[in-house]
Scaffold this motif. Sequence first.
Motif, mmCIF file in Angstrom:
data_model
loop_
_atom_site.group_PDB
_atom_site.id
_atom_site.type_symbol
_atom_site.label_atom_id
_atom_site.label_comp_id
_atom_site.label_asym_id
_atom_site.label_seq_id
_atom_site.Cartn_x
_atom_site.Cartn_y
_atom_site.Cartn_z
ATOM 1 N N ILE A 209 0.847 -1.198 0.000
ATOM 2 C CA ILE A 209 0.000 0.000 0.000
ATOM 3 C C ILE A 209 0.879 1.243 0.000
ATOM 4 N N GLN A 210 0.607 2.123 -0.933
ATOM 5 C CA GLN A 210 1.261 3.440 -0.938
ATOM 6 C C GLN A 210 0.163 4.482 -1.055
ATOM 7 N N MET A 211 0.245 5.491 -0.214
ATOM 8 C CA MET A 211 -0.745 6.569 -0.253
ATOM 9 C C MET A 211 -0.052 7.887 -0.600
ATOM 10 N N LEU A 212 -0.834 8.814 -1.082
ATOM 11 C CA LEU A 212 -0.371 10.190 -1.240
ATOM 12 C C LEU A 212 -1.295 10.995 -0.335
ATOM 13 N N ALA A 213 -0.746 11.549 0.723
ATOM 14 C CA ALA A 213 -1.586 12.191 1.738
ATOM 15 C C ALA A 213 -1.156 13.644 1.908
ATOM 16 N N ALA A 214 -2.000 14.568 1.455
ATOM 17 C CA ALA A 214 -1.623 15.981 1.499
ATOM 18 C C ALA A 214 -2.330 16.685 2.651
ATOM 19 N N ASN A 215 -1.603 17.557 3.324
ATOM 20 C CA ASN A 215 -2.143 18.330 4.444
ATOM 21 C C ASN A 215 -2.047 19.815 4.138
ATOM 22 N N TYR A 216 -3.097 20.540 4.502
ATOM 23 C CA TYR A 216 -3.153 21.995 4.275
ATOM 24 C C TYR A 216 -3.339 22.670 5.626
ATOM 25 N N TYR A 217 -2.344 23.459 6.041
ATOM 26 C CA TYR A 217 -2.391 24.132 7.338
ATOM 27 C C TYR A 217 -2.390 25.645 7.098
ATOM 28 N N PRO A 218 -3.556 26.306 7.139
ATOM 29 C CA PRO A 218 -3.562 27.759 6.913
ATOM 30 C C PRO A 218 -2.974 28.471 8.133
ATOM 31 N N PRO A 219 -2.621 29.763 7.974
ATOM 32 C CA PRO A 219 -2.094 30.495 9.127
ATOM 33 C C PRO A 219 -3.103 30.465 10.270
ATOM 34 N N CYS A 220 -2.574 30.418 11.491
ATOM 35 C CA CYS A 220 -3.437 30.315 12.672
ATOM 36 C C CYS A 220 -3.097 31.502 13.573
ATOM 37 N N PRO A 221 -4.123 32.254 14.031
ATOM 38 C CA PRO A 221 -3.808 33.464 14.808
ATOM 39 C C PRO A 221 -3.016 33.180 16.096
ATOM 40 N N ARG A 222 -3.219 32.003 16.702
ATOM 41 C CA ARG A 222 -2.453 31.700 17.924
ATOM 42 C C ARG A 222 -1.884 30.282 17.799
ATOM 43 N N ALA A 290 2.638 17.779 13.620
ATOM 44 C CA ALA A 290 2.726 18.947 12.742
ATOM 45 C C ALA A 290 2.217 20.166 13.496
ATOM 46 N N THR A 291 3.080 21.164 13.643
ATOM 47 C CA THR A 291 2.669 22.413 14.294
ATOM 48 C C THR A 291 2.206 23.395 13.213
ATOM 49 N N VAL A 292 1.552 24.466 13.656
ATOM 50 C CA VAL A 292 1.064 25.455 12.690
ATOM 51 C C VAL A 292 1.742 26.804 12.958
ATOM 52 N N ASN A 293 1.572 27.746 12.071
ATOM 53 C CA ASN A 293 2.222 29.054 12.237
ATOM 54 C C ASN A 293 1.225 30.163 11.900
ATOM 55 N N ASN A 294 1.627 31.413 12.218
ATOM 56 C CA ASN A 294 0.687 32.521 11.970
ATOM 57 C C ASN A 294 1.083 33.362 10.754
ATOM 58 N N LYS A 295 1.956 32.813 9.913
ATOM 59 C CA LYS A 295 2.466 33.637 8.803
ATOM 60 C C LYS A 295 1.908 33.253 7.434
ATOM 61 N N ALA A 296 2.015 31.985 7.113
ATOM 62 C CA ALA A 296 1.606 31.575 5.761
ATOM 63 C C ALA A 296 1.156 30.122 5.775
ATOM 64 N N THR A 297 0.387 29.770 4.761
ATOM 65 C CA THR A 297 -0.107 28.399 4.649
ATOM 66 C C THR A 297 1.044 27.424 4.458
ATOM 67 N N ARG A 298 0.976 26.324 5.182
ATOM 68 C CA ARG A 298 1.947 25.250 4.975
ATOM 69 C C ARG A 298 1.230 24.095 4.288
ATOM 70 N N ILE A 299 1.884 23.513 3.285
ATOM 71 C CA ILE A 299 1.364 22.296 2.656
ATOM 72 C C ILE A 299 2.408 21.219 2.834
ATOM 73 N N SER A 300 1.996 20.051 3.292
ATOM 74 C CA SER A 300 2.929 18.921 3.330
ATOM 75 C C SER A 300 2.294 17.772 2.569
ATOM 76 N N ILE A 301 3.147 16.951 1.971
ATOM 77 C CA ILE A 301 2.651 15.756 1.278
ATOM 78 C C ILE A 301 3.417 14.562 1.834
ATOM 79 N N ALA A 302 2.689 13.686 2.517
ATOM 80 C CA ALA A 302 3.309 12.479 3.060
ATOM 81 C C ALA A 302 3.038 11.344 2.081
ATOM 82 N N ILE A 303 4.042 10.503 1.884
ATOM 83 C CA ILE A 303 3.869 9.353 0.995
ATOM 84 C C ILE A 303 4.234 8.105 1.803
ATOM 85 N N PRO A 304 3.248 7.547 2.517
ATOM 86 C CA PRO A 304 3.522 6.357 3.332
ATOM 87 C C PRO A 304 3.551 5.089 2.473
ATOM 88 N N HIS A 305 4.507 4.231 2.758
ATOM 89 C CA HIS A 305 4.639 2.941 2.064
ATOM 90 C C HIS A 305 4.491 1.833 3.093
#
Length: 357
Positions: A209-222, A290-305
């Motif tokens: 099994i291989q997945m493509l798993a994308a995460n979208y973390y928008p800026p967070c005020p705190r 995964a932590t978040v930040n208050n500046k810009a959107t972070r995108i990560s793509i995990a590819i688990p095998h």
Amino acid sequence: MAEVAAAQSTEALKVTSIKSLAESPALNSVPSAYGFTINPNDEADPNDPEFAIPIVDMSLLTSGSPEQRSKIIHDLVKICQEWGFFIAINHGVPESLMKAMIETCHGFFSLPDEEKNEFKSGNDVLEMFKYGTSYNLALDKFLLWRDFFKVRVHPEFYSLYKPACFSEVSMEFSKRAREVALEITRAISESLGLEPNYIHNAMNMDRGIQMLAANYYPPCPRPEHAIGIPHHTDHGLVTLLIQNEMKGLQVEHNGKWLTVDGPPNGFFVNLADQMQILTNGKYKSVMHRATVNNKATRISIAIPHGPSVDTVVAPAPELLEKEGQAPKYLAMNYKEYIQLQQSGKNYMKSTFDHIRV
Ligand SMILES: O=C(O)CCC(=O)C(=O)O
Ligand SMILES: [Fe+2]
């Protein structure tokens, strides 16, 4: 009580996506349903040599001299035992393809919520694809500051049908990332004193099994009062991860949380639970979040095998014999292991507790 409060505020929020919540003009604090506190005292000092993240030069594995290859394999023993994490560089996947993959995922998350909702599906992790927010809205005790989608790309390749270029880019990227992951499993097999294809064969990775798993973390005020993904280990064998220009992944090392930073265009590589089981605990499935930040959107793509769904994973008999050890984990079918981990009972807890002898 806290759970009830969270459920009520979740209801009041009517979360469709964290992206739309984060973009709402009225947002100046973090709704209580997202409450999570990061303890700054638990963070590692990245300048301390103890926290220098291991780097593995993949070109020395694929085209180095025999001496260079054996040196890397020798180094891997310590890396997999002490960290369960490293950054793979010179891996041969073109930078343009990595960027295109991130852009394409960004394109998906930028679609209107109604269009993304076409990709919502059940809660089976082995679903062809799945889009959502948080983790599992039905089970979550607090919400996660992220939207995500997952697509299964191996053994059969599935794709999202939006945006238009998704299928082409994700097919090429998944194939190239798989080559890197398989090279890593060969090197890990050798580092254990086993023949290079040992893990591949024992784990039936031809149908793995291989997945493509994308995460979208928008800026967070705190950002210190929310979390993208809380601490967990991945359930497969090995996960590769890329991100846009924003940091956020933290790995646990020597009791501290270390924010991963390193050469651009490297793959972040973490060992996962089936690797720990197969090696009878010699190699470590690293805890990460995964932590978040208050500046810009972070995108990560995990590819688990991982192994094939029907593989029964147990400590490798050849290793037990070599090391004169008794098995520390019970044998379990990979699909059942995933179901156990995702059942909610084990969220943020170690699934190992259930299968430790
Ligand atoms: O966004 C990250 O850096 C971590 C993602 C992750 O751990 C996961 O998707 O399992
Ligand atoms: Fe993860």
